[in-house]
Design an enzyme around this catalytic site. Structure first.
Site, PDB file in Angstrom:
ATOM      1  N   GLY A  43       0.835  -1.211   0.000  1.00 12.33           N
ATOM      2  CA  GLY A  43       0.000   0.000   0.000  1.00 12.33           C
ATOM      3  C   GLY A  43       0.869   1.260   0.000  1.00 12.33           C
ATOM      4  N   ALA A 118      14.988  -3.661   3.525  1.00  8.77           N
ATOM      5  CA  ALA A 118      15.962  -4.295   2.635  1.00  8.77           C
ATOM      6  C   ALA A 118      17.098  -3.335   2.308  1.00  8.77           C
ATOM      7  CB  ALA A 118      15.263  -4.724   1.353  1.00  8.77           C
ATOM      8  N   GLY A 184       3.451  26.186   2.952  1.00 12.29           N
ATOM      9  CA  GLY A 184       3.534  25.572   1.631  1.00 12.29           C
ATOM     10  C   GLY A 184       2.172  25.498   0.980  1.00 12.29           C
ATOM     11  N   GLY A 186       1.213  24.110  -1.791  1.00 14.18           N
ATOM     12  CA  GLY A 186       1.237  23.107  -2.868  1.00 14.18           C
ATOM     13  C   GLY A 186       0.115  22.114  -2.683  1.00 14.18           C
ATOM     14  N   VAL A 241       8.530  31.768   6.465  1.00 11.92           N
ATOM     15  CA  VAL A 241       8.587  31.703   7.926  1.00 11.92           C
ATOM     16  C   VAL A 241      10.062  31.801   8.308  1.00 11.92           C
ATOM     17  CG1 VAL A 241       8.224  30.179   9.887  1.00 11.92           C
ATOM     18  CG2 VAL A 241       6.504  30.330   8.082  1.00 11.92           C
ATOM     19  N   ARG A 276       8.541  16.984  -1.097  1.00 12.94           N
ATOM     20  CA  ARG A 276       8.987  15.654  -0.677  1.00 12.94           C
ATOM     21  C   ARG A 276      10.339  15.330  -1.297  1.00 12.94           C
ATOM     22  NH1 ARG A 276       4.947  12.648   1.642  1.00 12.94           N
ATOM     23  NH2 ARG A 276       6.057  10.732   1.161  1.00 12.94           N
ATOM     24  N   HIS A 448     -25.715  14.304 -22.114  1.00 17.83           N
ATOM     25  CA  HIS A 448     -26.293  15.543 -21.571  1.00 17.83           C
ATOM     26  C   HIS A 448     -27.259  15.188 -20.448  1.00 17.83           C
ATOM     27  CE1 HIS A 448     -27.807  19.631 -21.479  1.00 17.83           C
ATOM     28  NE2 HIS A 448     -29.033  19.126 -21.465  1.00 17.83           N
TER      29      HIS A 448
HETATM   30  P1  NAD Z   1       4.603  20.820  -3.484  1.00 16.72           P
HETATM   31  O1  NAD Z   1       5.883  20.865  -4.206  1.00 16.72           O
HETATM   32  O2  NAD Z   1       3.346  20.516  -4.211  1.00 16.72           O
HETATM   33  O3  NAD Z   1       4.349  22.204  -2.718  1.00 16.72           O
HETATM   34  C1  NAD Z   1       5.260  22.748  -1.831  1.00 16.72           C
HETATM   35  C2  NAD Z   1       4.974  24.227  -1.762  1.00 16.72           C
HETATM   36  O4  NAD Z   1       5.699  24.762  -0.678  1.00 16.72           O
HETATM   37  C3  NAD Z   1       5.402  24.988  -3.006  1.00 16.72           C
HETATM   38  O5  NAD Z   1       4.337  25.824  -3.390  1.00 16.72           O
HETATM   39  C4  NAD Z   1       6.613  25.796  -2.524  1.00 16.72           C
HETATM   40  O6  NAD Z   1       6.774  27.009  -3.217  1.00 16.72           O
HETATM   41  C5  NAD Z   1       6.271  26.003  -1.078  1.00 16.72           C
HETATM   42  N1  NAD Z   1       7.398  26.219  -0.165  1.00 16.72           N
HETATM   43  C6  NAD Z   1       8.590  25.576  -0.160  1.00 16.72           C
HETATM   44  N2  NAD Z   1       9.352  26.018   0.866  1.00 16.72           N
HETATM   45  C7  NAD Z   1       8.606  26.948   1.529  1.00 16.72           C
HETATM   46  C8  NAD Z   1       8.825  27.758   2.675  1.00 16.72           C
HETATM   47  N3  NAD Z   1       9.966  27.676   3.364  1.00 16.72           N
HETATM   48  N4  NAD Z   1       7.843  28.620   3.061  1.00 16.72           N
HETATM   49  C9  NAD Z   1       6.678  28.707   2.370  1.00 16.72           C
HETATM   50  N5  NAD Z   1       6.425  27.952   1.279  1.00 16.72           N
HETATM   51  C10 NAD Z   1       7.370  27.079   0.867  1.00 16.72           C
HETATM   52  O7  NAD Z   1       4.848  19.786  -2.283  1.00 16.72           O
HETATM   53  P2  NAD Z   1       3.831  19.062  -1.305  1.00 16.72           P
HETATM   54  O8  NAD Z   1       2.538  19.770  -1.242  1.00 16.72           O
HETATM   55  O9  NAD Z   1       4.607  18.846  -0.047  1.00 16.72           O
HETATM   56  O10 NAD Z   1       3.618  17.689  -2.033  1.00 16.72           O
HETATM   57  C11 NAD Z   1       4.740  16.886  -2.380  1.00 16.72           C
HETATM   58  C12 NAD Z   1       4.463  16.060  -3.595  1.00 16.72           C
HETATM   59  O11 NAD Z   1       3.538  15.047  -3.256  1.00 16.72           O
HETATM   60  C13 NAD Z   1       3.816  16.852  -4.721  1.00 16.72           C
HETATM   61  O12 NAD Z   1       4.770  17.424  -5.578  1.00 16.72           O
HETATM   62  C14 NAD Z   1       3.019  15.797  -5.418  1.00 16.72           C
HETATM   63  O13 NAD Z   1       3.809  15.221  -6.416  1.00 16.72           O
HETATM   64  C15 NAD Z   1       2.712  14.779  -4.354  1.00 16.72           C
HETATM   65  N6  NAD Z   1       1.306  14.871  -3.950  1.00 16.72           N
HETATM   66  C16 NAD Z   1       0.350  14.694  -4.884  1.00 16.72           C
HETATM   67  C17 NAD Z   1      -0.969  14.784  -4.541  1.00 16.72           C
HETATM   68  C18 NAD Z   1      -2.015  14.561  -5.576  1.00 16.72           C
HETATM   69  O14 NAD Z   1      -1.711  13.956  -6.592  1.00 16.72           O
HETATM   70  N7  NAD Z   1      -3.225  15.051  -5.373  1.00 16.72           N
HETATM   71  C19 NAD Z   1      -1.336  15.101  -3.243  1.00 16.72           C
HETATM   72  C20 NAD Z   1      -0.342  15.290  -2.308  1.00 16.72           C
HETATM   73  C21 NAD Z   1       0.980  15.166  -2.676  1.00 16.72           C
END
Ligand code: NAD
Length: 478
Positions: A43, A118, A184, A186, A241, A276, A448
């Site tokens: 998983g 491993a 962040g 993201g 921050v 990550r 539709h």
């Molecule tokens: P991300 O790369 O999507 O976002 C990280 C964000 O943090 C960016 O916008 C960046 O500019 C910002 N950032 C970095 N350092 C910072 C700081 N010191 N202060 C303020 N902002 C800062 O990374 P994530 O959200 O941690 O996700 C990691 C990865 O996991 C993603 O790239 C994605 O590939 C995967 N993920 C995918 C999904 C999905 O498919 N729905 C969901 C979760 C995670």
């Protein structure tokens, strides 16, 4: 080395969506296979503490939001009471059901599953320390590294405090804090921030760049940003921050914006979601010829073979985008390559979905990328305000767009912002992979009233002939 010894044609290290998809296909092709992972069942992060538990919680968040909005339609529910313990139990039951199901599929396929860690001793040997402390020496003809990634900690700022969360501890849902700072803007920050906001937490998002979801097309992000302005307490852009201290009632945080430090704010909890890193350390890769680049990703070729011919690598550890479906696809490619089928990893469209409300989804070429790489494109946009189905859902906030080759109308990319965008994008993936033309989308009857019609109508926009948008005609279909 004391302990037992085994030999296997194929060892898969890491049981996430990359590793288990690879192991299962290998078994289906008749290869004896051993799958090794830390958890009791396959998983990986996706099922145990990522995609699946977060989507379970996002589903609850959506129900809460819709119940609150229902007042506009003349239906008023009482303010919900949230039993965090029960919510947590339900989310854990979802995870158990799915991981247990994978464990069962492993047994049925005769995949040998070892719970343990491993490490490579050399190009054909793994040392495995089981969860019970037993050592196994496993020799293999081929191995696939599918060890995934882990959250990045904030350099110099991290606190050893239960008030500081990462995606794993935030998903554990210890409680519903009154206030939460998400560092962040993201994928993870916005998805988990949305969950907590719907549960009643005042969520502040701080993002160091000038916009949420850097790299994603702005017209899509703007749709989400408008919704988040309503649901979040504050969104701070161009801000970082610079200090965090634990206090009796929370974490005191100092922000810096445009070189100016602001007065500190106290948050009950802080979630760090700043990206990550690949899990390429602690695997003994230095005992092999596997190459790891400066960012920690294992270098692979089109078959996902590393510089050590017996070892393949897939998923987050083998490069971006770090997405579960990309890992599964790569896992299947690697296994087929090992089975000597003629295959290569060469997708034209890797879909990406941000599971917020509204959802954002895109695949293939994006407008941002086209601009950066100097591609000549035409964009056909269909606003959801013109969609009957969106109107019945009271969701005008969406947009569907096609990125097209101007001369031929070939679909190079698709972007969708709106409720259910994550499901709609699958048609976009098929269109890009099949080299469909705008005419193909326009001439394929879409049911539709559905949101899928927005893809058909976006194609009609390319020809200036969208049924629900008036625009002077400028091009003939076909
Ligand atoms: P991300 O790369 O999507 O976002 C990280 C964000 O943090 C960016 O916008 C960046 O500019 C910002 N950032 C970095 N350092 C910072 C700081 N010191 N202060 C303020 N902002 C800062 O990374 P994530 O959200 O941690 O996700 C990691 C990865 O996991 C993603 O790239 C994605 O590939 C995967 N993920 C995918 C999904 C999905 O498919 N729905 C969901 C979760 C995670």
């Amino acid at each position: 080395m004391p302990g037992t010894q085994h030999a296997t044609p194929l060892a898969v290290v890491g049981g996430g969506p990359g590793g288990y998809a690879a192991a299962f296909l290998a078994a289906d092709l008749g290869m004896p296979v051993t799958l090794i992972d830390h958890e009791p069942h396959p998983g990986g992060v996706c099922l145990y503490r990522g995609c699946i538990p977060s989507k379970a919680l996002l589903h609850v968040a959506k129900i809460l939001t819709e119940a609150r909005q229902a007042t506009h339609w003349g239906v008023t529910f009482a303010e919900p009471t949230i039993d965090v313990g029960k919510l947590r139990t339900w989310k854990e039951a979802v995870v158990e059901k799915l991981t247990g199901g994978l464990g069962d599929l492993c047994k049925r396929r005769n995949v040998m599953y070892i719970q343990g860690h491993a490490t490579f001793q050399d190009a054909t040997t793994l040392a495995i320390r089981s969860a019970q402390g037993e050592e196994t020496r496993l020799t293999f003809a081929h191995a696939i590294v599918a060890t995934g990634s882990h959250p990045i900690a904030l350099p110099r700022l991290s606190l050893d405090s239960p008030r500081q969360l990462d995606s794993t501890t935030a998903l554990a849902l210890p409680d519903i804090p009154r206030t939460l700072l998400v560092i962040g803007g993201g994928y993870i920050g916005l998805e988990l921030g949305s969950v907590y906001a719907a549960l009643g937490t005042q969520v502040t998002v701080v993002e160091m760049t000038s916009g949420l979801l850097p790299g994603v097309d702005r017209d899509l992000v703007n749709v989400l940003a408008r919704a988040l302005e309503q649901s979040m307490a504050a969104i701070m852009l161009n801000t970082t921050v610079v200090a965090m201290h634990e206090e009796p009632n929370g974490i005191s945080v100092t922000f810096e914006s445009a070189g100016v430090q602001e007065p500190h704010h106290v948050f009950e909890k802080v979630l760090v979601a700043v990206g990550r890193r690949p899990n390429s350390h602690g695997l003994g890769l230095e005992n092999t010829r596997v190459e790891v680049n400066q960012r920690g990703f294992i270098t692979v070729d089109a078959q996902r073979r590393t510089a050590e011919p017996s070892i393949y690598a897939i998923g987050d550890v083998a490069g971006e985008p770090m997405l579960a479906h990309k890992a599964s696809h790569e896992g299947r490619i690697a296994v087929e390559a090992i089975a000597e089928h003629k295959v290569a990893f060469e997708p034209h469209a890797i879909p990406a979905v941000v599971f917020t409300d509204p959802e954002l989804a895109w695949c293939g070429l994006t407008e941002t990328q086209a601009k950066q790489e100097g591609h000549r494109i035409e964009v056909a946009r269909f606003p959801w305000a013109a969609s009957g189905r969106a109107t019945t859902l009271d969701r005008h906030d969406g947009v569907t767009k096609l990125i097209l080759e101007p001369a031929t109308g070939r679909v190079l990319g698709v972007g969708v912002a709106g409720s259910g965008a994550g499901e709609l994008i699958a048609e976009g993936v098929l269109a890009v992979e099949m080299a469909a033309l705008a005419a193909d989308l326009a001439l394929s009857m879409h049911p539709h009233p559905t949101l899928s019609e927005t893809l058909m109508e976006a194609a009609e926009v390319f020809f200036g002939q969208s049924t629900h948008i008036y625009r002077p005609q400028r091009r003939r279909n076909g």
